[in-house]
Write an enzyme that holds these catalytic residues in place. Structure first.
Site, mmCIF file in Angstrom:
data_model
loop_
_atom_site.group_PDB
_atom_site.id
_atom_site.type_symbol
_atom_site.label_atom_id
_atom_site.label_comp_id
_atom_site.label_asym_id
_atom_site.label_seq_id
_atom_site.Cartn_x
_atom_site.Cartn_y
_atom_site.Cartn_z
ATOM 1 N N CYS A 162 -4.695 2.653 -3.714
ATOM 2 C CA CYS A 162 -3.448 3.097 -3.055
ATOM 3 C C CYS A 162 -2.337 2.086 -3.252
ATOM 4 O O CYS A 162 -1.527 1.834 -2.344
ATOM 5 C CB CYS A 162 -3.660 3.367 -1.568
ATOM 6 S SG CYS A 162 -4.743 4.741 -1.244
ATOM 7 N N LYS A 175 -10.799 -0.989 10.147
ATOM 8 C CA LYS A 175 -10.967 -2.144 9.261
ATOM 9 C C LYS A 175 -11.339 -3.390 10.043
ATOM 10 O O LYS A 175 -11.438 -4.476 9.486
ATOM 11 C CB LYS A 175 -9.668 -2.394 8.490
ATOM 12 C CG LYS A 175 -9.303 -1.268 7.511
ATOM 13 C CD LYS A 175 -8.072 -1.640 6.734
ATOM 14 C CE LYS A 175 -7.442 -0.459 6.034
ATOM 15 N NZ LYS A 175 -8.168 0.006 4.853
ATOM 16 N N HIS A 214 0.863 -1.188 0.000
ATOM 17 C CA HIS A 214 0.000 0.000 0.000
ATOM 18 C C HIS A 214 0.905 1.246 0.000
ATOM 19 O O HIS A 214 2.019 1.198 0.522
ATOM 20 C CB HIS A 214 -0.838 -0.052 1.289
ATOM 21 C CG HIS A 214 -1.893 1.000 1.400
ATOM 22 N ND1 HIS A 214 -1.637 2.277 1.857
ATOM 23 C CD2 HIS A 214 -3.227 0.950 1.161
ATOM 24 C CE1 HIS A 214 -2.763 2.968 1.884
ATOM 25 N NE2 HIS A 214 -3.738 2.196 1.463
ATOM 26 N N GLN A 240 -4.574 -5.503 6.619
ATOM 27 C CA GLN A 240 -5.538 -6.414 5.988
ATOM 28 C C GLN A 240 -5.457 -7.833 6.556
ATOM 29 O O GLN A 240 -6.130 -8.732 6.063
ATOM 30 C CB GLN A 240 -5.307 -6.471 4.466
ATOM 31 C CG GLN A 240 -5.512 -5.157 3.744
ATOM 32 C CD GLN A 240 -6.972 -4.681 3.743
ATOM 33 O OE1 GLN A 240 -7.898 -5.425 4.059
ATOM 34 N NE2 GLN A 240 -7.169 -3.418 3.387
ATOM 35 N N ASP A 292 2.936 -4.768 7.955
ATOM 36 C CA ASP A 292 1.704 -4.015 7.762
ATOM 37 C C ASP A 292 0.557 -5.015 7.879
ATOM 38 O O ASP A 292 0.316 -5.817 6.971
ATOM 39 C CB ASP A 292 1.735 -3.348 6.378
ATOM 40 C CG ASP A 292 0.414 -2.663 6.037
ATOM 41 O OD1 ASP A 292 -0.580 -2.846 6.784
ATOM 42 O OD2 ASP A 292 0.374 -1.962 5.010
HETATM 43 N N1 PMP Z 1 -1.855 -0.868 4.476
HETATM 44 C C1 PMP Z 1 -2.813 -1.608 3.894
HETATM 45 C C2 PMP Z 1 -2.467 -2.984 3.385
HETATM 46 C C3 PMP Z 1 -4.104 -1.086 3.776
HETATM 47 O O1 PMP Z 1 -5.053 -1.809 3.196
HETATM 48 C C4 PMP Z 1 -4.373 0.215 4.266
HETATM 49 C C5 PMP Z 1 -5.755 0.822 4.146
HETATM 50 N N2 PMP Z 1 -6.316 0.719 2.870
HETATM 51 C C6 PMP Z 1 -3.348 0.917 4.879
HETATM 52 C C7 PMP Z 1 -2.105 0.345 4.963
HETATM 53 C C8 PMP Z 1 -3.562 2.286 5.432
HETATM 54 O O2 PMP Z 1 -4.444 2.240 6.506
HETATM 55 P P1 PMP Z 1 -5.070 3.568 7.123
HETATM 56 O O3 PMP Z 1 -5.640 4.313 5.953
HETATM 57 O O4 PMP Z 1 -6.095 3.068 8.071
HETATM 58 O O5 PMP Z 1 -3.949 4.304 7.785
#
Ligand code: PMP
Length: 427
Positions: free
Chosen positions: A381, A241, A138, A218, A215
């Site tokens: 993203c 999430k 991401h 997910q 990270d």
């Molecule tokens: N890493 C991953 C794999 C994600 O899916 C996301 C959210 N789409 C993020 C980081 C960022 O998370 P947040 O927007 O809650 O900071």
């Protein structure tokens, strides 16, 4: 202190064994209709829905216990502090950390990763030191490292993705080496659903003397995650999430790693002493939580964790694996649909990223919405993933513990109608 339970809010414990009908009743938003159709919510990878128990806890906190946390001498502040601090232990128990002091509350995964990049790596890494990420990260696990590279001369190296969206261990071996100081890697890709063999990669990184930041945005919401089994030194994830409120995240770190990290923000609560000449830091984790924390939302996040643990993350994963199997089958039958990511359900999280021949992903998303089906369209993203797939964007449907096989059938039907609509329009 007693926190009275609300008779209108169903008891969380009654959800075991996994009772999907009862679970769905806990999420009032799932009863909404969109464009006259029953809502089929398939966008939980972006943000999950919240059960009534979490909503009730938020209200109960503000109604019965609200006051600023830490150092308050009055009853409400003591109660609020106990509730806030109590959530650290819930998080610790969820992910298997050694101490609740290793749990830092942030505003989300992004903030947690940035804390590591700018609080730990910026002070400790310099020219020639290498940070390894992968092609399926991401943006929040790419951009902070590019900032570090540009400011500090750190070298950023990337484990490439295979055409099916998996990470090849041999490719990783070629990238992780004696100069690697940090491996920053996702456990599950939000764009493709790939489950990454983090343990194997972490072993490679540790053998090279590097630390491992995972990270878990997910993964932590969807499957049992144990930081010891994973081989993580640091783990980042977001409450929104995983049934919790927005604006709350976690950075977990092994204590000795946190001890070598500098606070990013100065201010109230993170200090022990302040004079006009100098300040000393408060103990960990408080030194990383400057200012008034998002205490009410953290308390409600505790209830989200209670909910997940009452169901059991192993049961959540089993339910999702069933949905993934079913999704692979019903989407595989849609004419003109290309599903991206791994073929094997066990190498996938509950994410279906796809392209529909001849139709722009945003049009797919809009047509699905007109049939009540909520999906996401875009680069998610994860622009490097899109580049590797050779597409500008995909449509993404993502499932969670409240979704059903029949909702995936509804998605598949809606996609067929969408394909027909554009086929007819184009003919
Ligand atoms: N890493 C991953 C794999 C994600 O899916 C996301 C959210 N789409 C993020 C980081 C960022 O998370 P947040 O927007 O809650 O900071």
């Amino acid at each position: 202190m007693t926190v009275s339970s609300d008779p209108l809010t169903p008891d969380i414990g009654a959800r075991r064994p996994f009772d999907i009908a009862a679970i769905r009743r806990d999420f009032p938003i799932l009863r909404r209709r969109i464009e006259g159709e029953p809502l089929v919510y398939l966008d939980s990878a972006a943000s999950s829905q919240r059960p009534v128990q979490v909503l009730a806890e938020l209200t109960r906190f503000y109604r019965d216990h609200n006051a600023n946390v830490h150092r308050g001498v009055h009853t409400l502040s003591v109660e609020a502090t106990e509730l806030y601090e109590g959530v650290r232990e819930k998080v610790r128990a969820l992910i298997g950390g050694a101490s609740e002091r290793e749990i830092i509350f942030t505003s989300g995964t992004t903030a947690s990763i940035n804390l590591v990049a700018h609080g730990w790596a910026r002070a400790r890494l310099g020219p020639g030191d290498e940070v390894v990420i992968s092609e399926i990260e991401h943006h929040s696990n790419i951009v902070p490292w590019q900032m570090l590279r540009d400011d500090r001369g750190v070298v950023l190296r990337v484990i490439p993705m295979s055409p099916d969206g998996t990470l090849d261990l041999d490719a990783a071996r070629a990238v992780i080496g004696p100069r690697t100081r940090l491996l920053a890697i996702t456990q599950v890709s939000n764009a493709l659903g790939t489950v990454v063999p983090v343990r194997e990669l972490a072993d490679l990184a540790h053998d090279a003397g590097a630390l491992v930041l995972v990270d878990g945005a997910q993964s932590v919401p969807h499957m049992p995650v144990d930081v010891n089994e994973l081989g993580a030194d640091l783990l980042a994830f977001s409450a929104h999430k995983m049934l919790g409120p927005t604006g709350v995240g976690v950075l977990w770190g092994r204590m000795e790693v946190l001890e070598s990290m500098r606070p990013l923000m100065g201010g109230g609560d993170m200090i022990l002493t302040v004079s006009l000449e100098r300040s000393t830091w408060n103990e960990i984790p408080h030194r990383f939580e400057a200012g008034t924390p998002n205490f009410a939302d953290v308390v409600a996040f505790g209830t989200a964790i209670d909910y997940l643990r009452a169901l059991g993350l192993d049961a959540v994963r089993r339910h999702e694996l069933d949905l993934i199997d079913h999704g692979l089958a019903v989407l595989g039958d849609v004419p003109g649909l290309t599903l991206h990511g791994p073929r094997d359900a066990h190498r996938r999280g509950g994410v279906f990223s796809f392209s529909l021949e001849g139709v722009h992903p945003h049009d797919v998303g809009q047509l699905l919405n007109s049939q009540g089906v909520a999906v996401r369209a875009g680069h998610h993203c994860a622009q490097p993933v899109m580049e590797s797939l050779g597409v500008a964007a995909t449509t993404r449907a993502s499932v969670y513990l409240y979704n059903t096989r029949s909702e995936l059938d509804a998605l598949s039907e809606a996609l067929r109608r969408t394909a027909r609509f554009f086929g007819d329009a184009g003919s």
